[in-house]
Design a protein around this motif. Structure first.
Motif, PDB file in Angstrom:
ATOM      1  N   ALA A 160     -17.791  24.812  -0.397  1.00  0.00           N
ATOM      2  CA  ALA A 160     -17.526  23.561  -1.107  1.00  0.00           C
ATOM      3  C   ALA A 160     -17.115  23.788  -2.560  1.00  0.00           C
ATOM      4  CB  ALA A 160     -18.766  22.662  -1.069  1.00  0.00           C
ATOM      5  N   ASN A 161     -17.381  24.996  -3.075  1.00  0.00           N
ATOM      6  CA  ASN A 161     -17.112  25.269  -4.491  1.00  0.00           C
ATOM      7  C   ASN A 161     -16.402  26.613  -4.676  1.00  0.00           C
ATOM      8  OD1 ASN A 161     -18.873  23.030  -6.015  1.00  0.00           O
ATOM      9  ND2 ASN A 161     -20.081  23.825  -4.294  1.00  0.00           N
ATOM     10  N   PRO A 162     -15.252  26.803  -4.033  1.00  0.00           N
ATOM     11  CA  PRO A 162     -14.563  28.093  -4.135  1.00  0.00           C
ATOM     12  C   PRO A 162     -14.128  28.423  -5.558  1.00  0.00           C
ATOM     13  CG  PRO A 162     -13.129  26.451  -3.137  1.00  0.00           C
ATOM     14  CD  PRO A 162     -14.491  25.851  -3.195  1.00  0.00           C
ATOM     15  N   ASP A 163     -13.743  27.414  -6.340  1.00  0.00           N
ATOM     16  CA  ASP A 163     -13.314  27.676  -7.714  1.00  0.00           C
ATOM     17  C   ASP A 163     -14.486  28.130  -8.579  1.00  0.00           C
ATOM     18  OD1 ASP A 163     -10.725  27.017  -7.105  1.00  0.00           O
ATOM     19  OD2 ASP A 163     -10.868  24.954  -7.839  1.00  0.00           O
ATOM     20  N   ALA A 164     -15.673  27.594  -8.308  1.00  0.00           N
ATOM     21  CA  ALA A 164     -16.857  28.000  -9.064  1.00  0.00           C
ATOM     22  C   ALA A 164     -17.223  29.450  -8.761  1.00  0.00           C
ATOM     23  CB  ALA A 164     -18.033  27.080  -8.750  1.00  0.00           C
ATOM     24  N   VAL A 165     -17.155  29.819  -7.477  1.00  0.00           N
ATOM     25  CA  VAL A 165     -17.442  31.206  -7.091  1.00  0.00           C
ATOM     26  C   VAL A 165     -16.433  32.154  -7.742  1.00  0.00           C
ATOM     27  CG1 VAL A 165     -17.521  32.837  -5.166  1.00  0.00           C
ATOM     28  CG2 VAL A 165     -18.538  30.556  -4.921  1.00  0.00           C
ATOM     29  N   LYS A 166     -15.165  31.809  -7.649  1.00  0.00           N
ATOM     30  CA  LYS A 166     -14.127  32.633  -8.269  1.00  0.00           C
ATOM     31  C   LYS A 166     -14.333  32.716  -9.771  1.00  0.00           C
ATOM     32  CE  LYS A 166      -9.114  32.838  -9.024  1.00  0.00           C
ATOM     33  NZ  LYS A 166      -7.805  32.183  -8.729  1.00  0.00           N
ATOM     34  N   GLY A 167     -14.681  31.596 -10.395  1.00  0.00           N
ATOM     35  CA  GLY A 167     -14.910  31.583 -11.833  1.00  0.00           C
ATOM     36  C   GLY A 167     -16.047  32.497 -12.242  1.00  0.00           C
ATOM     37  N   MET A 168     -17.133  32.504 -11.458  1.00  0.00           N
ATOM     38  CA  MET A 168     -18.256  33.388 -11.775  1.00  0.00           C
ATOM     39  C   MET A 168     -17.876  34.852 -11.584  1.00  0.00           C
ATOM     40  SD  MET A 168     -21.716  31.415 -10.491  1.00  0.00           S
ATOM     41  CE  MET A 168     -21.010  30.614  -9.036  1.00  0.00           C
ATOM     42  N   GLN A 169     -17.099  35.133 -10.552  1.00  0.00           N
ATOM     43  CA  GLN A 169     -16.653  36.513 -10.341  1.00  0.00           C
ATOM     44  C   GLN A 169     -15.834  37.010 -11.533  1.00  0.00           C
ATOM     45  OE1 GLN A 169     -14.724  35.811  -6.518  1.00  0.00           O
ATOM     46  NE2 GLN A 169     -16.246  37.093  -5.489  1.00  0.00           N
ATOM     47  N   LEU A 170     -14.884  36.188 -11.981  1.00  0.00           N
ATOM     48  CA  LEU A 170     -14.037  36.586 -13.109  1.00  0.00           C
ATOM     49  C   LEU A 170     -14.848  36.664 -14.404  1.00  0.00           C
ATOM     50  CD1 LEU A 170     -10.851  34.483 -12.289  1.00  0.00           C
ATOM     51  CD2 LEU A 170     -11.299  36.897 -11.800  1.00  0.00           C
ATOM     52  N   ALA A 171     -15.825  35.756 -14.552  1.00  0.00           N
ATOM     53  CA  ALA A 171     -16.673  35.782 -15.751  1.00  0.00           C
ATOM     54  C   ALA A 171     -17.520  37.050 -15.797  1.00  0.00           C
ATOM     55  CB  ALA A 171     -17.567  34.547 -15.778  1.00  0.00           C
ATOM     56  N   LEU A 172     -17.991  37.488 -14.621  1.00  0.00           N
ATOM     57  CA  LEU A 172     -18.787  38.717 -14.576  1.00  0.00           C
ATOM     58  C   LEU A 172     -17.936  39.924 -14.941  1.00  0.00           C
ATOM     59  CD1 LEU A 172     -20.893  37.961 -11.388  1.00  0.00           C
ATOM     60  CD2 LEU A 172     -21.783  38.292 -13.710  1.00  0.00           C
ATOM     61  N   ASP A 173     -16.677  39.921 -14.528  1.00  0.00           N
ATOM     62  CA  ASP A 173     -15.781  41.005 -14.935  1.00  0.00           C
ATOM     63  C   ASP A 173     -15.562  41.003 -16.444  1.00  0.00           C
ATOM     64  OD1 ASP A 173     -15.472  42.175 -12.501  1.00  0.00           O
ATOM     65  OD2 ASP A 173     -13.454  41.414 -12.105  1.00  0.00           O
ATOM     66  N   GLU A 174     -15.426  39.809 -17.029  1.00  0.00           N
ATOM     67  CA  GLU A 174     -15.285  39.706 -18.484  1.00  0.00           C
ATOM     68  C   GLU A 174     -16.546  40.214 -19.178  1.00  0.00           C
ATOM     69  OE1 GLU A 174     -14.189  35.836 -19.805  1.00  0.00           O
ATOM     70  OE2 GLU A 174     -12.386  35.740 -18.571  1.00  0.00           O
ATOM     71  N   ALA A 175     -17.704  39.861 -18.615  1.00  0.00           N
ATOM     72  CA  ALA A 175     -18.974  40.314 -19.191  1.00  0.00           C
ATOM     73  C   ALA A 175     -19.085  41.832 -19.139  1.00  0.00           C
ATOM     74  CB  ALA A 175     -20.136  39.676 -18.442  1.00  0.00           C
ATOM     75  N   LEU A 176     -18.652  42.404 -18.023  1.00  0.00           N
ATOM     76  CA  LEU A 176     -18.690  43.856 -17.870  1.00  0.00           C
ATOM     77  C   LEU A 176     -17.848  44.537 -18.943  1.00  0.00           C
ATOM     78  CD1 LEU A 176     -19.515  46.341 -16.238  1.00  0.00           C
ATOM     79  CD2 LEU A 176     -17.586  45.910 -14.716  1.00  0.00           C
ATOM     80  N   ALA A 177     -16.650  44.022 -19.177  1.00  0.00           N
ATOM     81  CA  ALA A 177     -15.779  44.587 -20.206  1.00  0.00           C
ATOM     82  C   ALA A 177     -16.405  44.418 -21.590  1.00  0.00           C
ATOM     83  CB  ALA A 177     -14.410  43.915 -20.159  1.00  0.00           C
ATOM     84  N   PHE A 178     -17.024  43.270 -21.835  1.00  0.00           N
ATOM     85  CA  PHE A 178     -17.659  43.017 -23.135  1.00  0.00           C
ATOM     86  C   PHE A 178     -18.803  43.998 -23.380  1.00  0.00           C
ATOM     87  CE2 PHE A 178     -20.933  41.140 -25.779  1.00  0.00           C
ATOM     88  CZ  PHE A 178     -20.211  40.690 -26.872  1.00  0.00           C
ATOM     89  N   ILE A 179     -19.638  44.213 -22.365  1.00  0.00           N
ATOM     90  CA  ILE A 179     -20.784  45.110 -22.510  1.00  0.00           C
ATOM     91  C   ILE A 179     -20.329  46.520 -22.846  1.00  0.00           C
ATOM     92  CG2 ILE A 179     -22.652  46.228 -21.224  1.00  0.00           C
ATOM     93  CD1 ILE A 179     -22.950  43.531 -19.711  1.00  0.00           C
ATOM     94  N   LYS A 180     -19.274  46.974 -22.178  1.00  0.00           N
ATOM     95  CA  LYS A 180     -18.801  48.337 -22.411  1.00  0.00           C
ATOM     96  C   LYS A 180     -18.252  48.516 -23.820  1.00  0.00           C
ATOM     97  CE  LYS A 180     -17.849  49.506 -17.588  1.00  0.00           C
ATOM     98  NZ  LYS A 180     -16.827  49.863 -16.581  1.00  0.00           N
TER      99      LYS A 180
END
Length: 256
Positions: free
Chosen positions: A168-188
């Motif tokens: 029911a919320n594919p855009d939300a799931v995709k958004g969290m996936q992309l946000a986690l990738d951004e977080a990973l880059a930020f942490i590094k």
């Protein structure tokens, strides 16, 4: 974010709808799936091999120096059937001890040092930052990194939701996936800020967090590579009776 005592509480929150996303370990999620709960995972926190300090932190007066010494002792784990519990059991068995003779009880990870000092348990299956905190304060000493038994590429913590919510919320799931990738880059690229965040949310002293090793962070999931080890170990230890459909369980990243 809402803190939960262990993975089982996380799963209950997601299934009941009080939380839309949870962060359990794979073996806890697999038990829920086998019991008919329609969970899916869409990202991971980190993968193995991992340089994070993890293993059995034993009390200074416990007399425990090797796996065999754990027989007849009380060992604390953050959740029965969870990642630290099942890998600790595998490590103990692989190193010549009879795991059936070990008394395993649940404690919360932040209590690692206090539980050892109070002799509520003889050892704790712990992980950083709580393991290093216990060692640095003289509450215990670390023996046996049980992460060594885990197949490289295996996922650690995972982000899960229900299939109904994901559909029911594919855009939300995709958004969290992309946000986690951004977080990973930020942490590094921002080690200081990342450690400040860890100190804030764990309430551990900044000097302790400053000296801990960062996890082998990774976000993308592969059904076989990420989960086969946990599937097979969960079956061997009797946590699940049949193989999990890993493809159905895994929501891949956009474009994969």
């Amino acid at each position: 974010m809402q803190l939960a005592q262990n993975g089982s509480v996380v799963i209950a929150g997601v299934v009941s709808g009080s939380a839309q996303v949870g962060l359990p370990t794979p073996t806890v999620a697999f038990q829920a799936v086998e019991n008919g709960l329609p969970l899916q995972a869409f990202a991971s926190t980190n993968v193995f091999p991992d340089t994070t300090a993890a293993g059995l932190v034993v009390g200074m007066e416990s007399g425990i120096r090797q796996a065999k010494d754990l027989e007849g002792k009380k060992v604390g784990v953050p959740g029965l059937g969870g990642l630290l519990d099942v890998t600790m059991r595998k490590w103990v068995s692989s190193n010549g001890a009879d795991i059936s003779k070990v008394n395993i009880v649940e404690i919360q990870l932040p209590q690692t040092a206090d539980a050892l000092r109070a002799k509520q348990v003889d050892a704790v299956a712990s992980v950083d930052p709580f393991a290093s905190r216990a060692v640095d304060t003289g509450a215990g000493t670390l023996i046996g990194n049980y992460f060594d038994v885990i197949t490289p590429g295996t996922a650690a913590g995972i982000y899960v939701t229900t299939k109904d919510w994901a559909d029911a919320n594919p855009d939300a799931v995709k958004g969290m996936q992309l946000a986690l990738d951004e977080a990973l880059a930020f942490i590094k690229d921002n080690d200081k800020a990342a450690r400040e965040s860890i100190a804030k949310y764990t309430t551990l002293p900044p000097p302790v967090v400053a000296n801990m090793k960062m996890s082998n962070l990774a976000t993308h999931l592969d059904p076989e590579k990420s989960f086969r080890f946990w599937n097979d170990l969960a079956k061997k230890q009797g946590l699940i009776k049949a193989d999990i459909d890993l493809n159905a369980f895994t929501i891949k990243y956009p474009g994969e």
